[in-house]
Scaffold this motif. Structure first.
Motif, PDB file in Angstrom:
ATOM      1  N   ASN A 141       0.820  -1.199   0.000  1.00 60.32           N
ATOM      2  CA  ASN A 141       0.000   0.000   0.000  1.00 60.32           C
ATOM      3  C   ASN A 141       0.863   1.261   0.000  1.00 60.32           C
ATOM      4  O   ASN A 141       2.038   1.241   0.371  1.00 60.32           O
ATOM      5  CB  ASN A 141      -0.917  -0.004   1.222  1.00 60.32           C
ATOM      6  CG  ASN A 141      -0.118  -0.146   2.502  1.00 60.32           C
ATOM      7  OD1 ASN A 141       0.537  -1.154   2.697  1.00 60.32           O
ATOM      8  ND2 ASN A 141      -0.143   0.877   3.353  1.00 60.32           N
ATOM      9  N   GLU A 156      -3.808   5.830   2.990  1.00 59.83           N
ATOM     10  CA  GLU A 156      -5.204   5.425   3.160  1.00 59.83           C
ATOM     11  C   GLU A 156      -5.813   6.086   4.402  1.00 59.83           C
ATOM     12  O   GLU A 156      -5.106   6.497   5.329  1.00 59.83           O
ATOM     13  CB  GLU A 156      -5.317   3.908   3.276  1.00 59.83           C
ATOM     14  CG  GLU A 156      -5.101   3.165   1.969  1.00 59.83           C
ATOM     15  CD  GLU A 156      -3.616   3.001   1.641  1.00 59.83           C
ATOM     16  OE1 GLU A 156      -3.324   2.504   0.549  1.00 59.83           O
ATOM     17  OE2 GLU A 156      -2.770   3.377   2.486  1.00 59.83           O
ATOM     18  N   TYR A 170      -0.860   7.275   7.747  1.00 59.71           N
ATOM     19  CA  TYR A 170      -2.274   7.048   7.485  1.00 59.71           C
ATOM     20  C   TYR A 170      -3.089   8.217   8.030  1.00 59.71           C
ATOM     21  O   TYR A 170      -2.714   8.863   9.021  1.00 59.71           O
ATOM     22  CB  TYR A 170      -2.757   5.754   8.145  1.00 59.71           C
ATOM     23  CG  TYR A 170      -2.186   4.497   7.544  1.00 59.71           C
ATOM     24  CD1 TYR A 170      -2.522   4.106   6.252  1.00 59.71           C
ATOM     25  CD2 TYR A 170      -1.311   3.694   8.282  1.00 59.71           C
ATOM     26  CE1 TYR A 170      -2.000   2.956   5.708  1.00 59.71           C
ATOM     27  CE2 TYR A 170      -0.786   2.535   7.740  1.00 59.71           C
ATOM     28  CZ  TYR A 170      -1.127   2.166   6.451  1.00 59.71           C
ATOM     29  OH  TYR A 170      -0.614   1.026   5.908  1.00 59.71           O
ATOM     30  N   ASP A 179     -10.926   3.622   3.998  1.00 57.33           N
ATOM     31  CA  ASP A 179     -10.408   2.400   3.373  1.00 57.33           C
ATOM     32  C   ASP A 179     -10.435   1.211   4.324  1.00 57.33           C
ATOM     33  O   ASP A 179     -10.496   0.057   3.883  1.00 57.33           O
ATOM     34  CB  ASP A 179      -8.972   2.626   2.895  1.00 57.33           C
ATOM     35  CG  ASP A 179      -8.893   3.725   1.852  1.00 57.33           C
ATOM     36  OD1 ASP A 179      -9.431   3.524   0.749  1.00 57.33           O
ATOM     37  OD2 ASP A 179      -8.308   4.794   2.163  1.00 57.33           O
ATOM     38  N   SER A 208      -4.153  -6.506   4.119  1.00 63.03           N
ATOM     39  CA  SER A 208      -5.452  -5.942   3.766  1.00 63.03           C
ATOM     40  C   SER A 208      -5.392  -5.022   2.556  1.00 63.03           C
ATOM     41  O   SER A 208      -6.340  -4.953   1.773  1.00 63.03           O
ATOM     42  CB  SER A 208      -6.030  -5.165   4.952  1.00 63.03           C
ATOM     43  OG  SER A 208      -6.175  -6.005   6.071  1.00 63.03           O
ATOM     44  N   PHE A 209      -4.249  -4.296   2.364  1.00 59.65           N
ATOM     45  CA  PHE A 209      -4.184  -3.279   1.327  1.00 59.65           C
ATOM     46  C   PHE A 209      -3.515  -3.736   0.044  1.00 59.65           C
ATOM     47  O   PHE A 209      -3.379  -2.955  -0.891  1.00 59.65           O
ATOM     48  CB  PHE A 209      -3.452  -2.040   1.855  1.00 59.65           C
ATOM     49  CG  PHE A 209      -4.276  -1.233   2.816  1.00 59.65           C
ATOM     50  CD1 PHE A 209      -5.645  -1.067   2.621  1.00 59.65           C
ATOM     51  CD2 PHE A 209      -3.699  -0.629   3.924  1.00 59.65           C
ATOM     52  CE1 PHE A 209      -6.400  -0.320   3.503  1.00 59.65           C
ATOM     53  CE2 PHE A 209      -4.454   0.117   4.805  1.00 59.65           C
ATOM     54  CZ  PHE A 209      -5.808   0.271   4.601  1.00 59.65           C
TER      55      PHE A 209
END
Length: 706
Positions: free
Chosen positions: A578, A582, A606, A628, A697-698
């Motif tokens: 990522n 996000e 973040y 996100d 997750s990203f």
């Protein structure tokens, strides 16, 4: 009273038997007298009942004739006949129907009491026996029935005044004459009465008195003339068998049987009561084992009492043992609580103390790094202690149940080996290896993989703790004879002495001696492992020699998955990390926990948004589509995290939601993942774990191979 109080039980029983026997003798005499009285009362009751029955039957026997004469005397033609005296009509209408009246005499009289015409059977020879006074009386009464004695015998006379048919109550018109019907109470009449009354019937002139001693019950009916004088009596007799002689014979036999019973009772009372009581007295006074043995050999309750005496002796010994164990258990619990306090305070002391030292501005960087390592290690130990306590409490509350599925046991063993190997401290010179099974399981084993791994981890960790040098090994083998899988964990550590060997699985006990004094923890690992093994249907045992080492062995049922499993082919995929820009929503009501998570996330730039409860998290997600990922605390005010997650997923099903919770058991993890969360993280939060979850997750799945 004192005099009788000094009598022993045996003689009291003799006195009781004698008194009881006398009581029953008096009772039998009273019963005899009562029977006589009851017989009289019973006869009287039967007599009254029979008398009512006879009266009803006799009255019913006359009802037909009464109804006939009433019907005939409401006859317009008969009224006319009393005036015209037409013999042809009488002969045709009355005399010709004589037999249907079932009478022996029919006569029609005018108002001057003169006979107009009559019809007589062969049984009656007497002429005109109806008295004039009867007709004068009948003129007023309209109907009559009475009895009369004539030379041929007793006759029953039915009489009624004659009226037209439009005067059924005989109140509108004066009588036109009189109509009489007579029947002779002869043998045929009596035989008919015998049939309908089930009795023997006869006529008599004098009263006959029956007594209760006769075998028949007799009722006399008075037959009265028109002046209400008794002309004769009709006697009904019926068999009545109440034999009082048999009753007296039965009572006499009962009295003889009672006397014989007294003799038998006296004999067996001595044998069954007096002798056993002597034995019981001897047992209570001296505790004689011989007396207990003799009492046990007696059949019945005293034999049972003998067994109770023996059990009581054994129970007394067991109570002393149980008392000793209870006292020891109380000491163990006190020791456990003291140990719990010590174990919690030790890491807390390190955390608080070294956190305070970090406030020193002159602290060197290497000391600061060392202090942080100590704080981190102490926090980990504290979490481990708390998790063990929670796990043990869940086991006691039966909140944990096994979840069975098929596992590749060989792969599971080697994965555990690789995982544990890197955790062994470098300062310990330990040869750690797997004992390979000569005949490994080819199919999948049905068991609870999480609990099986936890059992092995606990046993191996325990071996590492008490082994400074030497070897630690673990593995499994198949026992075909009892259908089990046998796991073994061996070490060459300090071992356990025989005194502590039996109690190592006790949750309240930790081995305390000068060799183990430096070990930490509550000692719940083995207790939890034993509970898990028994939950899976197995058992655990240990062999140990002090100073040589220990071998823990446990077995679980061998249940294989017979279904075919297809191998999953791995697909190569490429992932890119990522960007770090996000937006993350943190749903957390506790300020300290939020601050910690915020500081960790800010290390990667973040954008952080906070919600202090579940409802606020739902509202923010509804209006902010740039979010996100969500860190969702499970337990929050207003609306908990689970309910908030369910609402968010309905409106934004693609949003990544990670649960954060203080619950860390396998059951809690499975429940959270089944609800649809992307993943979950337990408190206390660790930076490396958080970044690992964010990376997973990203990432984006690529279209090319790496």
């Amino acid at each position: 009273m004192k005099k009788y109080g000094n009598i022993n039980t045996y003689y009291k029983l003799l006195l009781l038997i004698s008194a009881t026997s006398l009581f029953f003798l008096l009772l039998y005499v009273s019963l005899y007298l009562y029977t006589i009285q009851e017989e009289k009362q019973f006869y009287k009751s039967i007599y009254n009942q029979y008398k009512n029955e006879v009266n009803s039957l006799f009255k019913l026997n006359s009802e037909t004739a009464t109804a006939t004469i009433i019907d005939v005397t409401f006859w317009d033609a008969l009224v006319k006949y009393t005036k015209t005296r037409d013999k042809n009509w009488y002969s045709k209408s009355v005399a010709s129907q004589f037999e249907t009246y079932n009478m022996d005499y029919i006569g029609v009289y005018d108002l001057n009491n003169n006979l107009i015409s009559k019809t007589v059977s062969s049984k009656i020879k007497t002429n005109d026996f109806i008295q004039k006074e009867v007709m004068s009386q009948l003129y007023k009464s309209k109907i009559t029935r009475f009895y009369l004695r004539i030379p041929e015998g007793i006759v029953e006379v039915f009489g009624a005044t004659i009226h037209p048919s439009d005067d059924p109550k005989k109140t509108k018109s004066n009588p036109s004459g009189y109509f009489f019907m007579v029947r002779l109470l002869d043998k045929q009449f009596l035989e008919n009465l015998n049939l309908i009354s089930s009795s023997k019937t006869s006529l008599k002139n004098e009263n006959h008195t029956n007594t209760s001693g006769e075998d028949v019950v007799s009722v006399d009916l008075d037959l009265k003339d028109y002046k209400n004088n008794v002309v004769s009596q009709l006697t009904f007799k019926r068999v009545f068998n109440l034999n009082f002689k048999n009753t007296k014979e039965i009572l006499f036999v009962v009295i003889l049987a009672s006397l014989f019973n007294i003799i038998i009772c006296l004999y067996f009372t001595k044998r069954w009561v007096y002798n056993p009581l002597k034995l019981i007295t001897s047992i209570l006074e001296t505790g004689s084992l011989f007396a207990i043995g003799s009492l046990k050999r007696i059949k019945g309750e005293f034999g049972y009492i003998g067994n109770l005496f023996e059990e009581n002796s054994n129970q007394r010994t067991q109570l002393e043992i149980s008392k000793h164990k209870a006292e020891e258990s109380d000491k163990l619990k006190s020791s456990f609580l003291a140990n719990l306090s010590h174990e919690i305070r030790t890491p807390m002391n390190a955390i608080v103390g070294f956190s305070d030292l970090l406030n020193n501005p002159d602290l060197e960087e290497k000391d600061k790094a060392e202090y942080l390592r100590i704080i981190n290690r102490s926090g980990t130990n504290l979490v481990s202690i708390i998790e063990d306590l929670i796990e043990m409490s869940k086991i006691d509350a039966l909140q944990i149940k096994p979840k069975y599925k098929g596992i590749n046991l060989n792969k599971c063993i080697h994965e555990l080996y690789e995982t544990i190997k890197v955790t062994i401290p470098k300062e310990k010179q330990i040869n750690f290896f797997v004992i390979e099974c000569p005949h490994p399981i080819e199919k999948y084993l049905i068991t609870d993989v999480v609990k099986l791994k936890q059992i092995l981890v606990n046993l191996i960790a325990n071996a590492i703790k008490f082994t400074d040098s030497g070897s630690i090994s673990f593995g499994y083998e198949i026992n075909e004879s009892d259908g089990t899988v046998v796991f073994t964990v061996k070490d060459t550590g300090r071992g356990i002495d025989e005194k502590n060997l039996k109690a190592i699985f006790d949750r309240f006990l930790r081995v305390e001696d000068h060799f183990h004094a430096e070990s930490n923890g509550l000692g719940l690992g083995l207790a939890i492992s034993k509970a898990y093994i028994e939950m899976l249907g197995g058992s655990i045992s240990v062999k140990s020699s002090f100073g040589i080492g220990s071998a823990f062995t446990f077995k679980i049922p061998l249940v294989l998955d017979e279904s075919e499993r297809k191998r999953k082919t791995k697909t190569n995929a490429c992932f890119e990390r990522n960007s770090g820009n996000e937006t993350i929503l943190v749903a957390e009501d506790d300020n300290i926990n939020f601050l910690l998570l915020k500081k960790i996330l800010e290390l990667r730039n973040y954008t952080i948004i906070r919600a202090t409860n579940g409802q606020e998290a739902v509202d923010i997600c509804a209006v902010n589509k740039d979010i996100d990922l969500v860190f969702m605390d499970v337990k929050m005010p207003v609306m908990n995290g689970l309910d908030a997650f369910a609402i968010i997923k309905k409106t934004n099903p693609d949003l990544i939601v990670i649960a954060q919770t203080a619950y860390s058991s396998a059951e809690d993890k499975e429940m959270i993942l089944n609800l649809g969360f992307k993943n979950y993280i337990t408190k206390p939060l660790k930076r490396e774990k958080i970044f690992e979850l964010l990376d997973e997750s990203f990432v984006k799945k690529g279209e090319y191979n790496c």
